[in-house]
Design a protein around this motif. Structure first.
Motif, short mmCIF file in Angstrom:
data_model
loop_
_atom_site.label_atom_id
_atom_site.label_comp_id
_atom_site.label_asym_id
_atom_site.label_seq_id
_atom_site.Cartn_x
_atom_site.Cartn_y
_atom_site.Cartn_z
N ILE A 178 11.91 -2.46 -4.64
CA ILE A 178 10.70 -1.82 -4.13
C ILE A 178 10.75 -0.33 -4.46
N SER A 179 9.85 0.09 -5.31
CA SER A 179 9.71 1.52 -5.61
C SER A 179 8.76 2.12 -4.58
N VAL A 180 9.29 3.02 -3.76
CA VAL A 180 8.56 3.53 -2.59
C VAL A 180 7.74 4.77 -2.94
N LYS A 181 6.50 4.83 -2.43
CA LYS A 181 5.70 6.05 -2.53
C LYS A 181 6.20 7.01 -1.44
N LYS A 182 7.12 7.86 -1.83
CA LYS A 182 7.85 8.65 -0.84
C LYS A 182 6.98 9.69 -0.14
N LEU A 221 19.33 -14.40 2.51
CA LEU A 221 17.91 -14.02 2.36
C LEU A 221 17.51 -12.95 3.36
N GLY A 222 16.83 -11.92 2.85
CA GLY A 222 16.23 -10.91 3.73
C GLY A 222 17.09 -9.71 4.04
N ASN A 223 18.31 -9.64 3.47
CA ASN A 223 19.08 -8.41 3.64
C ASN A 223 18.36 -7.26 2.93
N VAL A 224 18.37 -6.08 3.55
CA VAL A 224 17.64 -4.94 3.00
C VAL A 224 18.55 -3.72 2.95
N SER A 225 18.64 -3.08 1.78
CA SER A 225 19.43 -1.85 1.62
C SER A 225 18.58 -0.78 0.96
N ILE A 226 18.97 0.46 1.19
CA ILE A 226 18.32 1.59 0.51
C ILE A 226 19.25 2.11 -0.58
N ILE A 227 18.68 2.50 -1.71
CA ILE A 227 19.48 3.09 -2.79
C ILE A 227 19.88 4.50 -2.34
N PRO A 228 21.19 4.80 -2.29
CA PRO A 228 21.65 6.07 -1.71
C PRO A 228 21.40 7.26 -2.62
N PRO A 229 21.48 8.47 -2.05
CA PRO A 229 21.19 9.68 -2.83
C PRO A 229 22.14 9.92 -3.98
N ASP A 230 23.38 9.38 -3.90
CA ASP A 230 24.32 9.61 -5.00
C ASP A 230 24.24 8.51 -6.07
N MET A 231 23.16 7.71 -6.03
CA MET A 231 22.90 6.71 -7.07
C MET A 231 21.52 7.01 -7.66
N PRO A 232 21.43 7.97 -8.57
CA PRO A 232 20.12 8.41 -9.06
C PRO A 232 19.33 7.35 -9.81
N GLU A 260 0.81 -1.22 0.00
CA GLU A 260 0.00 0.00 0.00
C GLU A 260 0.84 1.27 0.00
N VAL A 261 2.13 1.15 0.31
CA VAL A 261 2.99 2.34 0.35
C VAL A 261 4.10 2.24 -0.70
N THR A 262 3.87 1.39 -1.71
CA THR A 262 4.86 1.23 -2.77
C THR A 262 4.20 1.32 -4.14
N ASN A 263 5.01 1.76 -5.11
CA ASN A 263 4.52 1.80 -6.49
C ASN A 263 4.57 0.41 -7.13
N THR A 293 15.37 4.09 -8.43
CA THR A 293 15.99 5.40 -8.24
C THR A 293 16.38 5.57 -6.77
N ALA A 294 17.12 6.66 -6.50
CA ALA A 294 17.55 6.94 -5.13
C ALA A 294 16.35 6.95 -4.18
N GLY A 295 16.51 6.29 -3.03
CA GLY A 295 15.43 6.22 -2.05
C GLY A 295 14.58 4.98 -2.18
N ASP A 296 14.74 4.22 -3.27
CA ASP A 296 14.04 2.94 -3.38
C ASP A 296 14.79 1.89 -2.56
N ILE A 297 14.20 0.71 -2.44
CA ILE A 297 14.73 -0.31 -1.53
C ILE A 297 14.94 -1.62 -2.27
N VAL A 298 16.01 -2.34 -1.88
CA VAL A 298 16.29 -3.66 -2.46
C VAL A 298 16.37 -4.69 -1.33
N ILE A 299 15.87 -5.90 -1.63
CA ILE A 299 15.89 -7.01 -0.68
C ILE A 299 16.46 -8.24 -1.38
N SER A 300 17.34 -8.95 -0.71
CA SER A 300 17.87 -10.20 -1.30
C SER A 300 16.81 -11.28 -1.13
#
Length: 455
Positions: A136-140, A114-125, A45-48, A102-109
């Motif tokens: 995961i494309s987040v509805k920011k 399994l289950g590692n979670v990182s955020i795409i940093p601001p310097d990776m547009p 519900e909070v993702t594109n 894009t920056a601010g989106d989220i990736v999960i292995s």
């Protein structure tokens, strides 16, 4: 034996018959989230979109620059690991734009770690992802992605992710399950606070990496490593009198790159000695099982970050449950060198808080009066040393550097005054990395406290 009782309506909701899905710790988190005095939302519900990455891509399509291509090995808790980061062309990314992030989106292995979670940093547009990664494309405007990344890395997020592991032999996360993960929504101000802490940690990590790169560049210049030319011919020959003394008949042992390293060292501007002549190889061991009720700090190969050499975490084990490989006694300033062929990048430096800890017998433990610990640490992370270690690995099933030949590694004797600036940079890098970790732990704890107070 662990026994869990569930109601039929719990099965009806999940449609899972595997007992592991109903472990008490999973049920406990499920009930806690249901009873929160907080607004709860589903991740979908909070993702594109929530989707896995590019289904088919060949290694030949990887580029040295272009659009970053995130693989499972790059995903670590909260912040990405850029080690072994590869790229794809802009054309390939346009073709696979459906999985572009894009920056601010989220990736999960979704498999492997399994289950590692990182955020795409601001310097990776912009970036793209492999098929073993969930993007995961987040509805920011609806949720702060930094808060979401912290929640998914918290025990309450991780428990849900691990619970979703499929029933296959090699478990993986399914998109359907990830979409239904429950996420509590705190106030906007709280989420902004978490974002500020994570961004500060990210800045400190970047500064730490800069210090490390400066130290590496300085070491390369001091050793003249820019003059080390490693070639990779498709064929090569060796003479019988090179084989006879050591009776090694595996072709890999005689690759030209190993000879090129030795020739480079013969031309070194510094005196070169065998490792055992200038470095102490510690053999001090203990048997934790002799103190069955005592707790020990235990360092394994996996505890060392191969990118930075940091010992990011360690275990506390009780003596009577200690594995047989938990034997090596280490002290502050010791350098740990992995002996297994697939882990030669795992070189670590023992910090003061782990003085007296126990390390795996999969490490060589070294120290020296001729070298500053930080300099020795970085030296063993260079190709100059790693290639020598690689040459000496032996064994068919579990290839490793034998103790009998480890001391034959050739070491250039660099004067202490030239080691000092490198050691200072490494110390600064470690200090900044530690501050970054502390900030991330602080943000994680604030998220956990928020959830616990709302229960």
């Amino acid at each position: 034996m662990i026994i869990s009782e569930i109601r039929y309506d719990q099965y009806e909701e999940a449609k899972r018959l595997d007992a592991e899905y109903y472990l008490p710790e999973y049920i406990e988190v499920e009930n806690l989230l249901k009873n929160l005095r907080l607004k709860l939302t589903l991740l979908e519900e909070v993702t594109n979109f929530i989707k896995k990455g590019i289904f088919y891509i060949l290694a030949e399509e990887y580029k040295k620059e272009g659009i970053p291509f995130i693989r499972v090995s790059n995903i670590r808790p909260i912040l990405l690991d850029y080690r072994d980061l590869v790229f794809i062309s802009e054309e390939k990314n346009k073709k696979e734009k459906k999985t572009s992030l894009t920056a601010g989106d989220i990736v999960i292995s979704k498999s492997g770690t399994l289950g590692n979670v990182s955020i795409i940093p601001p310097d990776m547009p912009i970036c793209n992802i492999s098929q073993d990664v969930i993007g995961i494309s987040v509805k920011k405007k609806e949720i702060n992605p930094y808060y979401l990344a912290l929640f998914l890395n918290s025990p309450y997020g991780q428990t849900q992710l691990l619970r979703g592991k499929s029933q296959a032999v090699q478990g993986h996360l399914t998109l359907e399950f990830v979409r239904k993960i429950k996420v509590p929504l705190p106030s906007y101000d709280f989420q902004q606070t978490i974002e500020s802490i994570v961004k500060e940690a990210y800045q400190k990590r970047n500064e730490a990496n800069t210090k490390y790169k400066e130290a590496k560049k300085l070491l390369n210049r001091i050793l003249g490593l820019e003059e080390l030319r490693i070639t990779k011919p498709k064929t090569f020959e060796v003479k019988f009198n090179d084989v006879e003394p050591i009776l090694r008949f595996d072709a890999e042992h005689y690759q030209p790159k190993y000879r090129q390293v030795k020739e480079f060292l013969r031309r070194s501007r510094y005196q070169v000695k065998r490792l055992r002549e200038v470095i102490e190889i510690s053999n001090k061991k203990t048997d934790p099982s002799q103190e069955p009720t005592k707790y020990f700090n235990y360092i394994e190969l996996a505890n060392i970050n191969p990118s930075t050499g940091e010992i990011e975490e360690y275990s506390q084990i009780i003596g009577h449950k200690a594995p047989s490989r938990a034997r090596m006694v280490v002290k502050s300033g010791d350098v740990l060198v992995a002996s297994l062929s697939g882990s030669l990048d795992n070189v670590g430096l023992i910090p003061i808080e782990l003085d007296g800890a126990i390390a795996s017998t999969g490490f060589f433990v070294i120290r020296s009066k001729n070298f500053l610990s930080e300099f020795l640490f970085l030296l063993f992370r260079t190709d100059l040393i790693k290639l020598q270690l690689e040459e000496k690995t032996a064994g068919a099933i579990m290839s490793a550097v034998p103790k009998t030949t480890f001391g034959d590694i050739l070491i250039p004797l660099v004067p202490i005054e030239k080691q000092n600036p490198i050691a200072n940079l490494i110390n600064e890098s470690f200090k900044l990395h530690k501050e970054a970790r502390e900030l991330l732990n602080k943000a994680k704890k604030e998220v956990e406290d928020f959830i616990e107070k709302g229960s």
